[in-house]
Design a protein around this motif. Structure first.
Motif, PDB file in Angstrom:
ATOM      1  N   TRP A 197       0.833  -1.209   0.000  1.00  0.00           N
ATOM      2  CA  TRP A 197       0.000   0.000   0.000  1.00  0.00           C
ATOM      3  C   TRP A 197       0.866   1.257   0.000  1.00  0.00           C
ATOM      4  O   TRP A 197       0.516   2.248  -0.636  1.00  0.00           O
ATOM      5  CB  TRP A 197      -0.980  -0.025   1.176  1.00  0.00           C
ATOM      6  N   GLY A 198       1.989   1.220   0.701  1.00  0.00           N
ATOM      7  CA  GLY A 198       2.877   2.388   0.732  1.00  0.00           C
ATOM      8  C   GLY A 198       3.415   2.750  -0.643  1.00  0.00           C
ATOM      9  O   GLY A 198       3.454   3.926  -1.016  1.00  0.00           O
ATOM     10  N   TRP A 199       3.802   1.748  -1.427  1.00  0.00           N
ATOM     11  CA  TRP A 199       4.334   2.015  -2.756  1.00  0.00           C
ATOM     12  C   TRP A 199       3.246   2.378  -3.765  1.00  0.00           C
ATOM     13  O   TRP A 199       3.545   2.732  -4.904  1.00  0.00           O
ATOM     14  CB  TRP A 199       5.175   0.845  -3.267  1.00  0.00           C
ATOM     15  N   HIS A 200       1.988   2.296  -3.354  1.00  0.00           N
ATOM     16  CA  HIS A 200       0.905   2.721  -4.245  1.00  0.00           C
ATOM     17  C   HIS A 200       0.366   4.095  -3.900  1.00  0.00           C
ATOM     18  O   HIS A 200      -0.591   4.554  -4.520  1.00  0.00           O
ATOM     19  CB  HIS A 200      -0.205   1.665  -4.277  1.00  0.00           C
ATOM     20  N   LEU A 201       0.977   4.753  -2.941  1.00  0.00           N
ATOM     21  CA  LEU A 201       0.654   6.161  -2.713  1.00  0.00           C
ATOM     22  C   LEU A 201       1.174   6.955  -3.913  1.00  0.00           C
ATOM     23  O   LEU A 201       2.235   6.631  -4.459  1.00  0.00           O
ATOM     24  CB  LEU A 201       1.305   6.663  -1.425  1.00  0.00           C
ATOM     25  N   PRO A 202       0.454   7.975  -4.365  1.00  0.00           N
ATOM     26  CA  PRO A 202       0.871   8.693  -5.580  1.00  0.00           C
ATOM     27  C   PRO A 202       2.319   9.198  -5.555  1.00  0.00           C
ATOM     28  O   PRO A 202       3.019   9.071  -6.561  1.00  0.00           O
ATOM     29  CB  PRO A 202      -0.131   9.845  -5.660  1.00  0.00           C
ATOM     30  N   ALA A 203       2.793   9.722  -4.438  1.00  0.00           N
ATOM     31  CA  ALA A 203       4.176  10.234  -4.390  1.00  0.00           C
ATOM     32  C   ALA A 203       5.181   9.097  -4.544  1.00  0.00           C
ATOM     33  O   ALA A 203       6.195   9.239  -5.254  1.00  0.00           O
ATOM     34  CB  ALA A 203       4.412  10.985  -3.089  1.00  0.00           C
ATOM     35  N   ALA A 204       4.932   7.965  -3.902  1.00  0.00           N
ATOM     36  CA  ALA A 204       5.840   6.822  -4.016  1.00  0.00           C
ATOM     37  C   ALA A 204       5.800   6.243  -5.427  1.00  0.00           C
ATOM     38  O   ALA A 204       6.835   5.865  -5.983  1.00  0.00           O
ATOM     39  CB  ALA A 204       5.470   5.763  -2.988  1.00  0.00           C
ATOM     40  N   ARG A 205       4.603   6.177  -6.029  1.00  0.00           N
ATOM     41  CA  ARG A 205       4.490   5.687  -7.408  1.00  0.00           C
ATOM     42  C   ARG A 205       5.295   6.587  -8.347  1.00  0.00           C
ATOM     43  O   ARG A 205       5.925   6.119  -9.276  1.00  0.00           O
ATOM     44  CB  ARG A 205       3.015   5.677  -7.882  1.00  0.00           C
ATOM     45  N   ALA A 206       5.231   7.901  -8.140  1.00  0.00           N
ATOM     46  CA  ALA A 206       5.977   8.827  -9.003  1.00  0.00           C
ATOM     47  C   ALA A 206       7.475   8.560  -8.910  1.00  0.00           C
ATOM     48  O   ALA A 206       8.178   8.573  -9.925  1.00  0.00           O
ATOM     49  CB  ALA A 206       5.658  10.269  -8.625  1.00  0.00           C
ATOM     50  N   LEU A 207       7.970   8.305  -7.708  1.00  0.00           N
ATOM     51  CA  LEU A 207       9.399   7.999  -7.538  1.00  0.00           C
ATOM     52  C   LEU A 207       9.785   6.732  -8.305  1.00  0.00           C
ATOM     53  O   LEU A 207      10.771   6.720  -9.038  1.00  0.00           O
ATOM     54  CB  LEU A 207       9.736   7.813  -6.060  1.00  0.00           C
ATOM     55  N   ALA A 208       9.016   5.659  -8.090  1.00  0.00           N
ATOM     56  CA  ALA A 208       9.344   4.387  -8.741  1.00  0.00           C
ATOM     57  C   ALA A 208       9.178   4.468 -10.251  1.00  0.00           C
ATOM     58  O   ALA A 208       9.979   3.898 -10.997  1.00  0.00           O
ATOM     59  CB  ALA A 208       8.480   3.277  -8.165  1.00  0.00           C
ATOM     60  N   ASP A 209       8.157   5.192 -10.711  1.00  0.00           N
ATOM     61  CA  ASP A 209       7.930   5.303 -12.154  1.00  0.00           C
ATOM     62  C   ASP A 209       8.996   6.133 -12.852  1.00  0.00           C
ATOM     63  O   ASP A 209       9.172   6.012 -14.065  1.00  0.00           O
ATOM     64  CB  ASP A 209       6.537   5.874 -12.443  1.00  0.00           C
ATOM     65  N   ALA A 210       9.711   6.951 -12.084  1.00  0.00           N
ATOM     66  CA  ALA A 210      10.815   7.720 -12.673  1.00  0.00           C
ATOM     67  C   ALA A 210      11.988   6.815 -13.014  1.00  0.00           C
ATOM     68  O   ALA A 210      12.878   7.196 -13.769  1.00  0.00           O
ATOM     69  CB  ALA A 210      11.245   8.834 -11.722  1.00  0.00           C
ATOM     70  N   GLY A 211      11.972   5.595 -12.468  1.00  0.00           N
ATOM     71  CA  GLY A 211      13.014   4.621 -12.782  1.00  0.00           C
ATOM     72  C   GLY A 211      14.235   4.779 -11.898  1.00  0.00           C
ATOM     73  O   GLY A 211      14.206   5.437 -10.866  1.00  0.00           O
ATOM     74  N   GLY A 212      15.306   4.149 -12.314  1.00  0.00           N
ATOM     75  CA  GLY A 212      16.555   4.244 -11.576  1.00  0.00           C
ATOM     76  C   GLY A 212      16.507   3.543 -10.234  1.00  0.00           C
ATOM     77  O   GLY A 212      15.872   2.504 -10.062  1.00  0.00           O
ATOM     78  N   ALA A 213      17.192   4.139  -9.262  1.00  0.00           N
ATOM     79  CA  ALA A 213      17.360   3.520  -7.950  1.00  0.00           C
ATOM     80  C   ALA A 213      16.033   3.291  -7.229  1.00  0.00           C
ATOM     81  O   ALA A 213      15.872   2.283  -6.534  1.00  0.00           O
ATOM     82  CB  ALA A 213      18.273   4.378  -7.088  1.00  0.00           C
ATOM     83  N   TRP A 214      15.068   4.214  -7.383  1.00  0.00           N
ATOM     84  CA  TRP A 214      13.790   4.039  -6.677  1.00  0.00           C
ATOM     85  C   TRP A 214      13.018   2.827  -7.189  1.00  0.00           C
ATOM     86  O   TRP A 214      12.350   2.140  -6.413  1.00  0.00           O
ATOM     87  CB  TRP A 214      12.938   5.308  -6.762  1.00  0.00           C
ATOM     88  N   LEU A 215      13.108   2.554  -8.464  1.00  0.00           N
ATOM     89  CA  LEU A 215      12.460   1.368  -9.007  1.00  0.00           C
ATOM     90  C   LEU A 215      13.094   0.106  -8.422  1.00  0.00           C
ATOM     91  O   LEU A 215      12.403  -0.837  -8.041  1.00  0.00           O
ATOM     92  CB  LEU A 215      12.551   1.348 -10.535  1.00  0.00           C
ATOM     93  N   VAL A 216      14.413   0.102  -8.305  1.00  0.00           N
ATOM     94  CA  VAL A 216      15.119  -1.041  -7.722  1.00  0.00           C
ATOM     95  C   VAL A 216      14.725  -1.210  -6.253  1.00  0.00           C
ATOM     96  O   VAL A 216      14.454  -2.325  -5.793  1.00  0.00           O
ATOM     97  CB  VAL A 216      16.649  -0.879  -7.879  1.00  0.00           C
ATOM     98  N   VAL A 217      14.670  -0.099  -5.519  1.00  0.00           N
ATOM     99  CA  VAL A 217      14.270  -0.159  -4.103  1.00  0.00           C
ATOM    100  C   VAL A 217      12.853  -0.702  -3.978  1.00  0.00           C
ATOM    101  O   VAL A 217      12.577  -1.587  -3.152  1.00  0.00           O
ATOM    102  CB  VAL A 217      14.397   1.233  -3.434  1.00  0.00           C
ATOM    103  N   GLU A 218      11.946  -0.183  -4.790  1.00  0.00           N
ATOM    104  CA  GLU A 218      10.553  -0.642  -4.748  1.00  0.00           C
ATOM    105  C   GLU A 218      10.466  -2.139  -5.003  1.00  0.00           C
ATOM    106  O   GLU A 218       9.855  -2.885  -4.223  1.00  0.00           O
ATOM    107  CB  GLU A 218       9.712   0.108  -5.784  1.00  0.00           C
ATOM    108  N   GLN A 219      11.053  -2.599  -6.091  1.00  0.00           N
ATOM    109  CA  GLN A 219      10.963  -4.015  -6.443  1.00  0.00           C
ATOM    110  C   GLN A 219      11.657  -4.898  -5.404  1.00  0.00           C
ATOM    111  O   GLN A 219      11.164  -5.980  -5.082  1.00  0.00           O
ATOM    112  CB  GLN A 219      11.545  -4.254  -7.836  1.00  0.00           C
ATOM    113  N   ALA A 220      12.781  -4.444  -4.852  1.00  0.00           N
ATOM    114  CA  ALA A 220      13.458  -5.205  -3.806  1.00  0.00           C
ATOM    115  C   ALA A 220      12.594  -5.294  -2.547  1.00  0.00           C
ATOM    116  O   ALA A 220      12.528  -6.351  -1.899  1.00  0.00           O
ATOM    117  CB  ALA A 220      14.809  -4.571  -3.480  1.00  0.00           C
TER     118      ALA A 220
END
Length: 192
Positions: free
Chosen positions: A76-99
């Motif tokens: 649920w935390g990663w589906h908050l709009p601000a967190a989704r924006a970070l992960a969708d930008a790619g890079g390290a945040w996407l890796v953190v999210e998926q990990a």
């Protein structure tokens, strides 16, 4: 260690990263579901009972209900709009999210697989509650009357992403919970 399950789970995890990196809600959900609902149970099963099994390494945290709460908070935390924006930008945040998705899923599935007959009901409950919260989040995303994420690829992409979460997430945890329930009932009959 069940080597084929472990290898299959480890092979699917990068596929989830690739799907999530495609962008949009559908790619994100495909990656998310590959991590928590497909790769994590395979890795957990592959590690079950071994030295690297999270249930053995983290015995206080690797209990079904606490692990379910960790997984719920991560998802649920990663589906908050601000967190989704970070992960969708790619890079390290996407890796953190998926990990984090894989770690939370691995913790949950490992804790459920490690439950003995005396605690198996908590494993059933944890998987069925996870199925319910995955269903709810998928429905909220898929049935929302407007785009929830400004950085998405439109309403159709968001709706399809919700359907992916509904179908894969809810089914994986429901099937796992029902399989665990069957084991619990079978063990109960054997004792009677």
């Amino acid at each position: 260690m069940k080597r084929p399950a472990l290898l299959a789970g480890l092979a699917l995890f990068p596929a989830g990263w690739a799907a999530a990196a495609m962008g949009g809600m559908t790619g994100h959900m495909a990656g998310h579901m590959l991590a928590v609902a497909v790769a994590a149970p395979l890795v957990a099963w592959g590690l079950e009972g071994g030295a690297l099994d999270p249930a053995r390494r983290l015995p206080r945290l690797a209990r079904p209900m606490p692990a379910m709460l960790v997984e719920l908070a991560v998802v649920w935390g990663w589906h908050l709009p601000a967190a989704r924006a970070l992960a969708d930008a790619g890079g390290a945040w996407l890796v953190v999210e998926q990990a984090m998705f894989l770690a939370a899923g691995l913790l949950l599935w490992s804790s459920v697989l490690a439950t003995g007959p005396d605690r198996r009901a908590s494993g059933v409950g944890a998987l069925l509650l996870t199925s319910m919260h995955m269903t709810l989040l998928g429905a909220l995303i898929g049935l929302a009357p407007r785009p929830l994420y400004a950085h998405g690829h439109g309403m159709e992409d968001q709706q399809l992403g919700g359907v992916v979460m509904l179908m894969v997430g809810a089914a994986s945890y429901l099937i796992g919970g029902l399989a665990m329930l069957a084991t619990l009932l079978r063990d109960g009959e054997a004792r009677a």
